[in-house]
Scaffold this active site. Structure first.
Site, PDB file in Angstrom:
ATOM      1  N   LEU A  26       0.733  -1.124   0.021  1.00  0.00           N
ATOM      2  CA  LEU A  26      -0.137   0.128  -0.227  1.00  0.00           C
ATOM      3  C   LEU A  26       0.814   1.057   0.065  1.00  0.00           C
ATOM      4  O   LEU A  26       1.987   1.278   0.624  1.00  0.00           O
ATOM      5  CB  LEU A  26      -1.052   0.008   1.286  1.00  0.00           C
ATOM      6  CG  LEU A  26      -1.785  -1.130   1.146  1.00  0.00           C
ATOM      7  CD1 LEU A  26      -2.825  -0.951   2.511  1.00  0.00           C
ATOM      8  CD2 LEU A  26      -2.745  -1.453   0.105  1.00  0.00           C
ATOM      9  N   GLY A  86       1.776  -5.759   8.047  1.00  0.00           N
ATOM     10  CA  GLY A  86       1.742  -4.429   7.808  1.00  0.00           C
ATOM     11  C   GLY A  86       0.886  -4.005   6.778  1.00  0.00           C
ATOM     12  O   GLY A  86      -0.337  -4.358   6.950  1.00  0.00           O
ATOM     13  N   ASP A  87       1.371  -3.425   5.705  1.00  0.00           N
ATOM     14  CA  ASP A  87       0.664  -2.934   4.745  1.00  0.00           C
ATOM     15  C   ASP A  87       0.940  -4.009   3.326  1.00  0.00           C
ATOM     16  O   ASP A  87       0.774  -3.418   2.179  1.00  0.00           O
ATOM     17  CB  ASP A  87       0.969  -1.719   4.218  1.00  0.00           C
ATOM     18  CG  ASP A  87       2.096  -1.091   4.056  1.00  0.00           C
ATOM     19  OD1 ASP A  87       3.060  -2.215   4.302  1.00  0.00           O
ATOM     20  OD2 ASP A  87       2.608  -0.250   3.554  1.00  0.00           O
ATOM     21  N   GLU A  88       1.418  -5.240   3.609  1.00  0.00           N
ATOM     22  CA  GLU A  88       2.100  -5.737   2.267  1.00  0.00           C
ATOM     23  C   GLU A  88       0.930  -7.152   2.326  1.00  0.00           C
ATOM     24  O   GLU A  88       0.438  -7.710   3.225  1.00  0.00           O
ATOM     25  CB  GLU A  88       3.283  -6.566   2.709  1.00  0.00           C
ATOM     26  CG  GLU A  88       4.377  -5.523   2.449  1.00  0.00           C
ATOM     27  CD  GLU A  88       5.595  -6.237   2.874  1.00  0.00           C
ATOM     28  OE1 GLU A  88       5.797  -7.306   3.428  1.00  0.00           O
ATOM     29  OE2 GLU A  88       6.780  -5.680   2.653  1.00  0.00           O
TER      30      GLU A  88
END
Length: 391
Positions: free
Chosen positions: A264, A305-307
């Site tokens: 993201l 996380g944002d992965e």
């Protein structure tokens, strides 16, 4: 054994009776022959013998003078000889012989010998034996039938219990119960067996409930171990297990597998400016938006996380994966309002293919990650496919 013993006794009694009757008849014949022998009247003696020979079972008759010279016989030639000169009667299995002296005024003037066959007696005895045997067979058959009926009636509850226990053992069904027919030993045995079945049934139900509960707990633990608690997607642990399996299957089946690595954009800005609560909500919304773009056979993972990562199986044309990546990017870039603010989030995608790029799971993930960084350098909110030239 009873029939044989009865036959032996009957045979002995019948022979003795027949011998006694033959002795009496011979005695009477001796009286009738006395005058003929005194006057040496062979014609009269022969007529008397012929009359006597009409009796049943008579084989031959012989009249002897005092010096044992044959006086007259019936038939004329007598083939049977008196075996024992000092015997007055003798008996064997085939015939009997009776000798009686002929007396006239207290003087012995000769003797008469009568030989009779025992064939008729044997035939009668055989018929009687067959009748006895038939009666015994019928009696045994009737007794066996009665005994069978009695045994069936007496053993029916025991047989029923045996069948009940066999059914419970084969089907593992302990809900069945036996019928108490009588208040006897078998009835008490049936009651005890019913109590045993009831206890086993309760124990079996408890065991099944425990197993189901353990299975549910195991599934929950497995789900917790392989699911992301925030988005509900499969987590990195599940991804590390699923990626090698999917790569190996695609290589074996000569199918194309696409791996999309998604990061993201500006997510750190959301956390820093609006807080981690807003960041968590952004992750949940992004997960739902991307999930809506996938097929049922595609898998979306949150790596942390944002992965995120997506596994696309059985890709016919690589362009489909590129088109899906564009749709994922567009779905994330749609306006997202939280706390009266527009969230500035986007998505960058790196794409790698198996077996075109690699058939090793770890290398394929590294290639997709490198392609994602290529897209980041290209300006974010875009997708890049891994190529060796840009490595």
């Amino acid at each position: 054994m009873t029939v044989l013993l009865l036959a032996a006794v009957t045979w002995h009694s019948a022979r003795e009776r027949h011998l006694a009757e033959a002795a009496v008849n011979t005695e009477q014949l001796a009286l009738n022959l006395a005058a003929s022998l005194v006057f040496l009247d062979k014609a009269a003696a022969a007529a008397e013998l012929q009359t006597y020979a009409q009796r049943q079972d008579v084989l031959d008759l012989a009249v002897y003078q005092p010096d044992m010279q044959l006086f007259v016989s019936q038939p004329e030639k007598v083939s049977r000889l008196w075996l024992q000169a000092d015997s007055y009667q003798q008996l064997d299995w085939l015939q009997l012989q009776v000798r009686r002296p002929i007396r006239f005024k207290a003087e012995t003037v000769g003797s008469v010998v009568v030989t009779e066959s025992l064939a008729g007696l044997q035939q009668a005895l055989l018929s009687l034996l067959l009748l006895f045997g038939l009666i015994v067979i019928l009696a045994l058959f009737a007794a066996s039938r009665v005994l069978h009926l009695v045994q069936r009636k007496a053993l029916a509850p025991v047989v029923e219990l045996a069948e009940l226990a066999d059914y419970a053992a084969r089907k593992q069904d302990y809900s069945i119960r036996g019928t108490v027919r009588r208040r006897d030993e078998v009835g008490r045995l049936t009651e005890r067996l019913n109590e045993l079945f009831k206890r086993i049934e309760i124990w079996q139900q408890d065991l099944q409930q425990q197993l189901q509960q353990q299975q549910q707990e195991r599934m929950q633990l497995d789900k917790l171990a392989h699911s992301d608690h925030l988005t509900g997607l499969a987590n990195r642990l599940f991804f590390e297990t699923e990626l090698p399996r999917a790569v190996a299957y695609a290589a074996a089946q000569q199918q194309t597998l696409a791996l999309l690595f998604i990061d993201l954009d500006n997510f750190k800005t959301v956390n820093d400016r609006w807080g981690h609560d807003a960041g968590d909500e952004v992750l949940q919304i992004v997960a739902k938006r991307m999930q809506s773009q996938l097929r049922q056979t595609d898998r979306l993972f949150r790596l942390g996380g944002d992965e995120f990562a997506v596994l696309l199986t059985d890709i016919v044309q690589p362009e489909w994966a590129m088109q899906l990546a564009d749709r994922l990017i567009q779905s994330v870039r749609e306006p997202m309002w939280l706390k009266n603010s527009l969230m500035p989030v986007g998505a960058t995608v790196g794409l790698a293919f198996c077996p075109q790029d690699s058939t090793d799971a770890a290398l394929l993930l590294q290639q997709a990650d490198q392609a994602m960084y290529q897209a980041k350098r290209a300006g974010k909110n875009t997708c890049r496919r891994f190529t060796d030239g840009e490595n």
